[in-house]
Design a protein around this motif. Structure first.
Motif, PDB file in Angstrom:
ATOM      1  N   LEU A   1       5.169 -31.236 -27.591  1.00  0.00           N
ATOM      2  CA  LEU A   1       3.752 -31.282 -27.219  1.00  0.00           C
ATOM      3  C   LEU A   1       3.566 -31.935 -25.855  1.00  0.00           C
ATOM      4  CD1 LEU A   1       2.311 -32.323 -30.667  1.00  0.00           C
ATOM      5  CD2 LEU A   1       2.148 -30.078 -29.606  1.00  0.00           C
ATOM      6  N   ALA A   2       4.307 -33.012 -25.617  1.00  0.00           N
ATOM      7  CA  ALA A   2       4.220 -33.695 -24.325  1.00  0.00           C
ATOM      8  C   ALA A   2       4.694 -32.777 -23.206  1.00  0.00           C
ATOM      9  CB  ALA A   2       5.037 -34.979 -24.354  1.00  0.00           C
ATOM     10  N   ALA A   3       5.781 -32.056 -23.440  1.00  0.00           N
ATOM     11  CA  ALA A   3       6.305 -31.143 -22.422  1.00  0.00           C
ATOM     12  C   ALA A   3       5.312 -30.028 -22.134  1.00  0.00           C
ATOM     13  CB  ALA A   3       7.636 -30.563 -22.874  1.00  0.00           C
ATOM     14  N   ASP A   4       4.653 -29.524 -23.152  1.00  0.00           N
ATOM     15  CA  ASP A   4       3.703 -28.426 -22.966  1.00  0.00           C
ATOM     16  C   ASP A   4       2.440 -28.877 -22.241  1.00  0.00           C
ATOM     17  OD1 ASP A   4       3.182 -25.527 -23.674  1.00  0.00           O
ATOM     18  OD2 ASP A   4       1.376 -26.489 -24.490  1.00  0.00           O
ATOM     19  N   THR A   5       1.961 -30.066 -22.537  1.00  0.00           N
ATOM     20  CA  THR A   5       0.716 -30.542 -21.916  1.00  0.00           C
ATOM     21  C   THR A   5       0.948 -31.165 -20.552  1.00  0.00           C
ATOM     22  OG1 THR A   5       0.891 -32.719 -22.935  1.00  0.00           O
ATOM     23  CG2 THR A   5      -0.402 -31.066 -24.120  1.00  0.00           C
ATOM     24  N   GLY A   6       2.142 -31.725 -20.352  1.00  0.00           N
ATOM     25  CA  GLY A   6       2.402 -32.467 -19.129  1.00  0.00           C
ATOM     26  C   GLY A   6       1.968 -33.919 -19.237  1.00  0.00           C
ATOM     27  N   TYR A   7       1.473 -34.319 -20.396  1.00  0.00           N
ATOM     28  CA  TYR A   7       1.108 -35.704 -20.651  1.00  0.00           C
ATOM     29  C   TYR A   7       2.295 -36.407 -21.302  1.00  0.00           C
ATOM     30  CZ  TYR A   7      -3.766 -34.271 -19.936  1.00  0.00           C
ATOM     31  OH  TYR A   7      -4.923 -33.792 -19.406  1.00  0.00           O
ATOM     32  N   SER A   8       2.300 -37.714 -21.257  1.00  0.00           N
ATOM     33  CA  SER A   8       3.371 -38.473 -21.889  1.00  0.00           C
ATOM     34  C   SER A   8       3.179 -38.513 -23.406  1.00  0.00           C
ATOM     35  CB  SER A   8       3.403 -39.898 -21.347  1.00  0.00           C
ATOM     36  OG  SER A   8       2.252 -40.596 -21.759  1.00  0.00           O
ATOM     37  N   LYS A   9       4.290 -38.751 -24.101  1.00  0.00           N
ATOM     38  CA  LYS A   9       4.187 -38.920 -25.548  1.00  0.00           C
ATOM     39  C   LYS A   9       3.319 -40.129 -25.874  1.00  0.00           C
ATOM     40  CE  LYS A   9       8.615 -38.910 -26.415  1.00  0.00           C
ATOM     41  NZ  LYS A   9       9.904 -38.961 -27.131  1.00  0.00           N
ATOM     42  N   ALA A  10       3.399 -41.156 -25.039  1.00  0.00           N
ATOM     43  CA  ALA A  10       2.603 -42.365 -25.269  1.00  0.00           C
ATOM     44  C   ALA A  10       1.105 -42.048 -25.266  1.00  0.00           C
ATOM     45  CB  ALA A  10       2.918 -43.421 -24.219  1.00  0.00           C
ATOM     46  N   LEU A  11       0.679 -41.176 -24.368  1.00  0.00           N
ATOM     47  CA  LEU A  11      -0.737 -40.811 -24.326  1.00  0.00           C
ATOM     48  C   LEU A  11      -1.135 -40.064 -25.592  1.00  0.00           C
ATOM     49  CD1 LEU A  11      -3.404 -40.700 -22.699  1.00  0.00           C
ATOM     50  CD2 LEU A  11      -2.682 -38.444 -21.959  1.00  0.00           C
ATOM     51  N   ILE A  12      -0.271 -39.160 -26.040  1.00  0.00           N
ATOM     52  CA  ILE A  12      -0.581 -38.430 -27.270  1.00  0.00           C
ATOM     53  C   ILE A  12      -0.667 -39.403 -28.442  1.00  0.00           C
ATOM     54  CG2 ILE A  12       0.208 -36.635 -28.862  1.00  0.00           C
ATOM     55  CD1 ILE A  12       1.521 -35.281 -26.384  1.00  0.00           C
ATOM     56  N   TYR A  13       0.263 -40.354 -28.505  1.00  0.00           N
ATOM     57  CA  TYR A  13       0.214 -41.359 -29.572  1.00  0.00           C
ATOM     58  C   TYR A  13      -0.982 -42.298 -29.421  1.00  0.00           C
ATOM     59  CZ  TYR A  13       4.720 -40.175 -31.641  1.00  0.00           C
ATOM     60  OH  TYR A  13       5.744 -39.548 -32.289  1.00  0.00           O
ATOM     61  N   TRP A  14      -1.539 -42.399 -28.238  1.00  0.00           N
ATOM     62  CA  TRP A  14      -2.749 -43.206 -28.039  1.00  0.00           C
ATOM     63  C   TRP A  14      -3.911 -42.610 -28.846  1.00  0.00           C
ATOM     64  CZ3 TRP A  14      -4.340 -47.723 -26.282  1.00  0.00           C
ATOM     65  CH2 TRP A  14      -5.683 -47.898 -25.975  1.00  0.00           C
ATOM     66  N   TYR A  15      -3.966 -41.283 -28.879  1.00  0.00           N
ATOM     67  CA  TYR A  15      -5.054 -40.597 -29.576  1.00  0.00           C
ATOM     68  C   TYR A  15      -4.755 -40.331 -31.051  1.00  0.00           C
ATOM     69  CZ  TYR A  15      -6.982 -39.776 -24.932  1.00  0.00           C
ATOM     70  OH  TYR A  15      -7.497 -39.938 -23.669  1.00  0.00           O
ATOM     71  N   TRP A  16      -3.498 -40.086 -31.397  1.00  0.00           N
ATOM     72  CA  TRP A  16      -3.122 -39.778 -32.775  1.00  0.00           C
ATOM     73  C   TRP A  16      -1.933 -40.632 -33.183  1.00  0.00           C
ATOM     74  CZ3 TRP A  16      -4.313 -35.942 -29.228  1.00  0.00           C
ATOM     75  CH2 TRP A  16      -5.480 -35.234 -29.490  1.00  0.00           C
ATOM     76  N   ASP A  17      -1.933 -41.099 -34.418  1.00  0.00           N
ATOM     77  CA  ASP A  17      -0.862 -41.966 -34.902  1.00  0.00           C
ATOM     78  C   ASP A  17       0.462 -41.231 -35.061  1.00  0.00           C
ATOM     79  OD1 ASP A  17      -2.507 -44.175 -35.014  1.00  0.00           O
ATOM     80  OD2 ASP A  17      -3.076 -43.818 -37.104  1.00  0.00           O
ATOM     81  N   ASN A  18       0.387 -39.933 -35.414  1.00  0.00           N
ATOM     82  CA  ASN A  18       1.605 -39.183 -35.638  1.00  0.00           C
ATOM     83  C   ASN A  18       1.305 -37.678 -35.565  1.00  0.00           C
ATOM     84  OD1 ASN A  18       0.416 -38.526 -38.170  1.00  0.00           O
ATOM     85  ND2 ASN A  18       1.201 -40.435 -39.016  1.00  0.00           N
ATOM     86  N   LYS A  19       2.344 -36.902 -35.732  1.00  0.00           N
ATOM     87  CA  LYS A  19       2.214 -35.450 -35.647  1.00  0.00           C
ATOM     88  C   LYS A  19       1.293 -34.909 -36.747  1.00  0.00           C
ATOM     89  CE  LYS A  19       5.686 -32.777 -36.881  1.00  0.00           C
ATOM     90  NZ  LYS A  19       6.940 -31.984 -36.926  1.00  0.00           N
ATOM     91  N   ALA A  20       1.359 -35.480 -37.925  1.00  0.00           N
ATOM     92  CA  ALA A  20       0.532 -35.031 -39.039  1.00  0.00           C
ATOM     93  C   ALA A  20      -0.961 -35.221 -38.730  1.00  0.00           C
ATOM     94  CB  ALA A  20       0.907 -35.760 -40.321  1.00  0.00           C
ATOM     95  N   ALA A  21      -1.306 -36.344 -38.143  1.00  0.00           N
ATOM     96  CA  ALA A  21      -2.710 -36.600 -37.799  1.00  0.00           C
ATOM     97  C   ALA A  21      -3.196 -35.588 -36.771  1.00  0.00           C
ATOM     98  CB  ALA A  21      -2.872 -38.015 -37.265  1.00  0.00           C
ATOM     99  N   LEU A  22      -2.358 -35.277 -35.801  1.00  0.00           N
ATOM    100  CA  LEU A  22      -2.721 -34.268 -34.796  1.00  0.00           C
ATOM    101  C   LEU A  22      -2.842 -32.899 -35.447  1.00  0.00           C
ATOM    102  CD1 LEU A  22      -3.245 -33.268 -31.950  1.00  0.00           C
ATOM    103  CD2 LEU A  22      -0.778 -33.352 -31.537  1.00  0.00           C
ATOM    104  N   PHE A  23      -1.907 -32.565 -36.311  1.00  0.00           N
ATOM    105  CA  PHE A  23      -1.932 -31.276 -37.011  1.00  0.00           C
ATOM    106  C   PHE A  23      -3.212 -31.130 -37.836  1.00  0.00           C
ATOM    107  CE2 PHE A  23      -0.887 -28.521 -40.636  1.00  0.00           C
ATOM    108  CZ  PHE A  23      -0.500 -27.377 -39.951  1.00  0.00           C
ATOM    109  N   ASN A  24      -3.618 -32.188 -38.513  1.00  0.00           N
ATOM    110  CA  ASN A  24      -4.835 -32.141 -39.327  1.00  0.00           C
ATOM    111  C   ASN A  24      -6.078 -31.915 -38.482  1.00  0.00           C
ATOM    112  OD1 ASN A  24      -3.542 -32.439 -41.789  1.00  0.00           O
ATOM    113  ND2 ASN A  24      -3.616 -34.663 -41.676  1.00  0.00           N
ATOM    114  N   GLU A  25      -6.041 -32.343 -37.235  1.00  0.00           N
ATOM    115  CA  GLU A  25      -7.201 -32.157 -36.364  1.00  0.00           C
ATOM    116  C   GLU A  25      -7.249 -30.761 -35.736  1.00  0.00           C
ATOM    117  OE1 GLU A  25      -9.403 -34.570 -32.813  1.00  0.00           O
ATOM    118  OE2 GLU A  25      -8.142 -35.655 -34.231  1.00  0.00           O
ATOM    119  N   THR A  26      -6.167 -30.004 -35.836  1.00  0.00           N
ATOM    120  CA  THR A  26      -6.147 -28.665 -35.254  1.00  0.00           C
ATOM    121  C   THR A  26      -6.764 -27.622 -36.160  1.00  0.00           C
ATOM    122  OG1 THR A  26      -3.921 -28.176 -36.092  1.00  0.00           O
ATOM    123  CG2 THR A  26      -4.087 -29.145 -33.877  1.00  0.00           C
ATOM    124  N   ASP A  27      -7.170 -28.029 -37.351  1.00  0.00           N
ATOM    125  CA  ASP A  27      -7.769 -27.061 -38.306  1.00  0.00           C
ATOM    126  C   ASP A  27      -9.037 -26.468 -37.782  1.00  0.00           C
ATOM    127  OD1 ASP A  27      -5.710 -27.461 -40.001  1.00  0.00           O
ATOM    128  OD2 ASP A  27      -6.750 -28.911 -41.254  1.00  0.00           O
TER     129      ASP A  27
END
Length: 68
Positions: A42-68
């Protein structure tokens, strides 16, 4: 009198970043599947750091649940 616009700008940037990450997650999850996707993908695709993604979501599951 000082105008308070910085908070509005920051919120717009944050909302835009979140939207970009969610759109990227939808793309990566649909291509690789949930189990084979990683936060690194996800970080590679967006160009954002993994840290930034973790800033918004605790884990992959939380992000996945928000993509519904």
């Amino acid at each position: 009198m000082k105008q308070k616009t910085m908070g509005v700008r920051r919120n717009l940037k944050e909302a835009q970043r979140r939207e970009e990450i969610i759109n990227s997650a939808i793309k990566v999850f649909s291509i690789k599947g949930y189990d084979h996707s990683s936060m690194h993908d996800l970080a590679a695709d967006t160009g954002y750091s993994k840290a930034l993604i973790y800033w918004y979501w605790d884990n992959k599951a939380a992000l996945f649940n928000e993509t519904d």
